[in-house]
Every structure is written in C-alpha cells, then in structure tokens.
Design an enzyme around this catalytic site. Structure first.
Site, PDB file in Angstrom:
ATOM      1  N   GLU A   1     -25.969  43.014  13.117  1.00  0.00           N
ATOM      2  CA  GLU A   1     -26.520  43.861  15.232  1.00  0.00           C
ATOM      3  C   GLU A   1     -26.867  45.746  14.834  1.00  0.00           C
ATOM      4  OE1 GLU A   1     -24.430  45.222  19.276  1.00  0.00           O
ATOM      5  OE2 GLU A   1     -23.067  45.613  17.136  1.00  0.00           O
TER       6      GLU A   1
ATOM      7  N   ASP B   1     -21.716  43.559  12.496  1.00  0.00           N
ATOM      8  CA  ASP B   1     -21.518  44.660  13.881  1.00  0.00           C
ATOM      9  C   ASP B   1     -21.941  45.752  13.751  1.00  0.00           C
ATOM     10  OD1 ASP B   1     -20.524  44.729  17.179  1.00  0.00           O
ATOM     11  OD2 ASP B   1     -18.861  45.607  16.091  1.00  0.00           O
TER      12      ASP B   1
HETATM   13  C1  NOJ Z   1     -21.270  45.516  19.457  1.00  0.00           C
HETATM   14  C2  NOJ Z   1     -20.345  43.956  19.706  1.00  0.00           C
HETATM   15  O1  NOJ Z   1     -21.272  42.954  19.812  1.00  0.00           O
HETATM   16  C3  NOJ Z   1     -19.902  44.477  21.526  1.00  0.00           C
HETATM   17  O2  NOJ Z   1     -19.292  43.282  21.650  1.00  0.00           O
HETATM   18  C4  NOJ Z   1     -18.587  45.812  20.655  1.00  0.00           C
HETATM   19  O3  NOJ Z   1     -17.975  45.979  21.783  1.00  0.00           O
HETATM   20  C5  NOJ Z   1     -19.509  46.832  19.869  1.00  0.00           C
HETATM   21  N1  NOJ Z   1     -19.506  45.991  18.945  1.00  0.00           N
HETATM   22  C6  NOJ Z   1     -18.392  47.751  19.291  1.00  0.00           C
HETATM   23  O4  NOJ Z   1     -17.293  46.776  18.024  1.00  0.00           O
END
Ligand code: NOJ
Length: 559
Positions: A271, A206
């Site tokens: 991500e 993430d």
């Molecule tokens: C990306 C995640 O996909 C999202 O849902 C989240 O709110 C943020 N990162 C913070 O962790």
C-alpha cells in the site's frame, strides 16, 4: 503456456478479493465479523471465481482504527477468533483453491503494544523509547516538536506525562515505529515467518511508503502546504521527512528476502500512496511484487483520462517487470458504485459531508457505470483487487448518522471529514434477519433498506444481477487465461475506435467501453461474449456507460 494461477507467480494475473473482516460475516453474534465467519463464507468467494483473499488485520487490537492499531501481531483478537480459527481458515481456503494474503502493519503499533507500554514507563533517552519517535517539545516544551499533521487530522504528536512527545502519523493510539532500531526490523521479519509457517501465501504491507523517516538531527517543519498521504507529490523525490523516502526501499528488500526464502515464494503487495513514477520503485525486482494502483482508482470516468492512466500504469509496470494491478474500491475510499456516478469534479469526501443528498446520484447511471467498470477492470492485463460487496454493486452508505460513526477520521477532523464507515457497512447475505444474514444479531453499523434487494440471496439466481455479471466475467477471464494468452498478455488499443470509446485487446479478449454521450456501434456483428448492458446490447449498440467483451478475432489493433 501454463495456467498462471498454478505457476509460482500466480499473483501476476490473480483476482484478489479483499475481506474487511469487521464487516464480512459474524459467526457469534457480537456484531463484528470474525475468522469463523469468513471460513463459513469462503465458498461465496470461490464460486465467484477469485484466486485469493486478502484479509484486513485480525490481530489483538484495541480497535481504535478497525484493527490497524496492532497490539500483538502474533495473536488473534478474541473478537475475531483464535489462532486455531486462523489455521482453519487458511486450510479451508487452500482446499477451495484460494490463496490467503494477510495484512502487516509495520509503520506503527497500537499504544497498547508491549513495546509502547514499556516506552512509557522508561525515561526519556532510553533504548525502550528509541523503538518509537519520542522528542522534546519546542520552546518551553509545551509546543509539539514540529508542525507535522496526522493523516486523520490534527497534530501528529501527543505529549506524555513526563513532557516528551511521540509521533503518530495516524491516530494518537498508533505511535510510529523507528525502523532504524534493529529490534524493530528483526521482530517484523520474525512476524512474517510466524505467519508464513502457518501457511499464508502473501502479505499486504500497510503504509509501505511511510516506514522510513528522516530522524537524524533536528526535525524539519513542513509549513502550511503539508502533503496528505494520498497525494505525496513527485516534488519531494524521496526527500520528504517521512513519506516515500528513498531509504524505505532497503526495508522492503528485507521483507522480500524473508518471503523469498520460502518455496514457492510468497506474494508481496505494497500500500503505497507515492506518486505514480515513484510507485514503480516499490516493485523493482528485489522489492515487492506489486503496489496498489491508486491512480486508476482516482481516475475520472472519462475515456481520455482512463486511457492515459492505463497506458502509464502499463509502462511503469513493464519498466520493473512487475505485473500491473487494478483496483476501484477498498475500505478507505467511497465505494465506486457511488463515486463513479458523481459529476466530474465533485470530491467524494465533500459529497459525503452532504450525507449523500446533494449532488444527487442518479441510480440508473450509477448502476450502469459500476457494471461497465467491472468489465473494464477485469479485462485489463495484470492483477485485479476486488473489495467485498462490489460484486453486489453495493453503493456507499452516505447517510450514516454521526452517532454511529466509528472511524477516527470523523472525530479527529472535528467533523470536517465524514470518514470511511460508509464503505464498511456489513455485507447483506440474505434479504431478512437482524443484520441481513451478516450475523445472528445486529451489525456494528446499520445497513440501509436498499441492502435487502442487493443481498447475495436476492442476486444469487438472478441472471441480470451484478453478482451474475461478476461470476460470468471471472469465469471468462479464467478461460482466456487457460487458453494461454490471458491476463499477463500485452494490451493493444484498437486504432480506429471512435472518440469516447475505450477499445482494446488483451489476450483473447477485446473490451469496448462506451464513455461517450451517445450510443456506439460494436465493431463486429458477432454477439458479444458478455455485456454489462441489461438489454444485452441489441442491434450491436452500446448505450453510454455500457461495456462489452468480444472475442479478440477480427479488425486491426494498434501495435
Ligand atoms: C491504511 C489502511 O488501509 C487504513 O485503513 C488505515 O487507517 C491506515 N493505513 C493506518 O494503518
């Protein structure tokens, strides 16, 4: 050539099905999905033909951001189950031939993490505070240390009782970690081993582009033109105070060393909302294997734009030897079954604020585009990430009333953004029941009446359903791979295709998508292997927003 699904680098061609745990399947009736619920429904994903699941965070969490506020990465939140349930899920998935990717949240913790609780009771300047980003305020101390804005809205700093401020790039319940602290690094590497030893096959990292921060010396203000994490511009070239910094790559190499120590090596995906050229840096040979292709997700439904994004994505992936990835939806964006039918130029987030009423979405156009987009996505060489419910053609639930919204984005933006709940409405498994088969009781978000006819039960035996289309497409994709020239093969555009058409070959497949305003003739008299058209493309014609898969033989293609 061997079947890439059974090779060590299975992720290069995988179809990965994303499970947003809160909304997938609820086994105990508390309204929230859970691990036993997932385990019970894994056959749906295996029957669909996916290769792997990616499960969003299920760790102990106060749930201020749907579990992305982790209090303990080594414990399962009781609402989601137990560690034994996690073991059962991993075991059952493997029996069904599915790999398991889990989510790691390294940029921040929950404010209920033991480290943060310790930091709050420790004095300013202490080692306990230095695992996070604590600073004195400006002026008399009552002004935040910088003008940095949080992704969810409002300032990125919160003040604690002794007067210091801590950084939270997301919600105030998600304090950012300082990755220059050696314990932070050591602990996360240990967390990876904890889950690898339990048998997981990979990790999704993430906010992988946010972990490294420039915290040496005085912090810099950013001024009025702050970048949102979704659109970090190339202009910064690695020098932004916290997004997409050059020094993040050493941290990713550290993760990779941990996963590579396992046999076979495990998959890693970032991500990263870095600009396209910079995103490729995350997939250099000693970093992560893949990074989500958000440029593809954000590309308008136009032939020229899609072709340009596809070419650019392929070139960048080739530059690092990584497999390209393709994604249309996830738990953070407006579902593509609605998004792709918005008129060109309409911002999906603005559209949500109208509660989906204006501009009106034409349901026929929406369904056509979603079906055609599925065939486009699944014909592209590389890995495809599916978001739960897209195989049912679920639209965004754009009219959720404000009093049921739970996404912190809504409150933090003072209602200027509706938030992400509309793509997180629990799945409909059957046409009846208090939550349409999601669980024995009501679900945490209400499902709209349209979900009945979109349920798995309603679509299961219908040969014209979206579910049937995805099942056939995944089966064909796998057949093409096992013949040896499949989804890891180069893409070649057809040189003589008409304007407004996407027409390419990848491996044993030729994919034609009609994005023009009029009907298009298919380039062969032979019947298509598969078409998104409900009518089956009679007379060899595709209507606008329809797609077909053909065998790759016949006609010349561009090199
Ligand atoms: C990306 C995640 O996909 C999202 O849902 C989240 O709110 C943020 N990162 C913070 O962790």
């Amino acid at each position: 050539m061997s079947d890439p699904r059974t090779t060590e680098q299975w992720w290069r061609t995988a179809v990965v099905y994303q499970i947003y745990i809160r909304s997938f399947s609820d086994s105990d009736g508390d309204g929230l999905g859970d691990l036993p619920g997932i385990t019970a429904r894994l056959p749906h994903i295996a029957d669909l033909g996916a290769d792997a699941v990616w499960i969003t965070p299920f760790y102990r969490s106060p749930m201020h951001d749907g579990g992305y506020d982790v209090a303990d990465h080594r414990a399962v939140d009781p609402r989601f189950g137990t560690l034994d349930d996690a073991d059962d899920l991993i075991g059952r998935a493997h029996e069904l031939g599915l790999r398991v990717i889990i989510d790691i949240v390294p940029n921040h913790t929950s404010d209920q993490h033991a480290w943060f609780e310790e930091a709050l009771t420790a004095p300013p300047g202490s080692d306990s505070r230095s695992r996070y980003v604590f600073r004195d305020g400006q002026g008399d101390g009552t002004e935040p240390p910088t003008d940095w804005q949080s992704v969810f809205g409002g300032p990125a700093w919160r003040r604690v009782p002794d007067g210091q401020w801590y950084l939270h790039l997301f919600g105030p319940h998600q304090p950012d970690l300082d990755w220059s602290h050696p314990e932070v690094r050591a602990d996360f590497e240990d967390i990876l081993r904890f889950w690898l030893d339990r048998g997981v096959d990979g990790f999704r990292f993430d906010v992988a582009h946010g972990m490294a921060k420039d915290l040496v010396g005085p912090l810099r203000d950013l001024g009025p033109a702050q970048v949102h994490h979704r659109i970090v511009g190339d202009g910064w070239q690695g020098g932004h105070p916290f997004w997409d910094r050059d020094d993040v790559h050493a941290l990713l190499r550290g993760f990779r060393r941990v996963t590579d120590a396992y046999t076979p090596p495990r998959a890693t995906v970032a991500e990263s909302w870095a600009a396209l050229d910079r995103r490729a840096l995350y997939t250099r040979p000693d970093e992560l294997h893949q990074a989500f292709n958000f440029d593809f997700l954000n590309t308008p439904w136009r032939a020229d734009a899609l072709r340009a994004t596809i070419d650019r994505s392929l070139a960048l992936a080739a530059g690092t030897g990584a497999a390209p990835t393709w994604v249309l939806s996830n738990h953070d964006v407006v579902r593509h079954a609605s998004r792709l039918a918005l008129s060109d130029g309409v911002d999906p987030d603005d559209w949500l604020l109208t509660d989906g009423r204006t501009p009106h979405i034409d349901p026929v156009r929406a369904a056509r585009r979603a079906r055609a987009a599925a065939l486009l996505l699944l014909a592209l060489p590389g890995a495809a990430y599916l978001y739960q419910g897209e195989e049912l053609g679920l639209p965004e639930v754009a009219d959720l009333p404000a009093d049921v919204l739970q996404d912190p984005v809504h409150d933090r933006s003072a209602g200027r953004r509706k938030g992400r709940d509309g793509c997180r409405v629990p799945l409909p498994w059957s046409a009846t029941g208090p939550s349409l088969g999601f669980g024995p009781g009501p679900a945490w978000l209400p499902q709209p009446p349209s979900y009945r006819s979109l349920s798995v039960e309603a679509q299961h035996l219908d040969p014209d359903s979206m579910l049937a289309l995805y099942r056939r497409a995944l089966a064909l994709r796998h057949t093409c791979m096992s013949t040896g020239t499949g989804a890891d093969a180069p893409l070649r555009w057809q040189s003589d295709s008409a304007p407004g058409l996407l027409d390419f070959r990848a491996g044993d497949l030729r994919c034609v998508v009609n994005l023009s305003d009029g009907p298009a003739r298919l380039p062969t008299d032979r019947p298509p292997l598969l078409t998104s058209a409900l009518s089956g493309a009679p007379g060899g014609r595709l209507l606008p927003d329809e797609a077909a898969w053909l065998g790759a033989g016949g006609g010349e293609a561009e090199a």
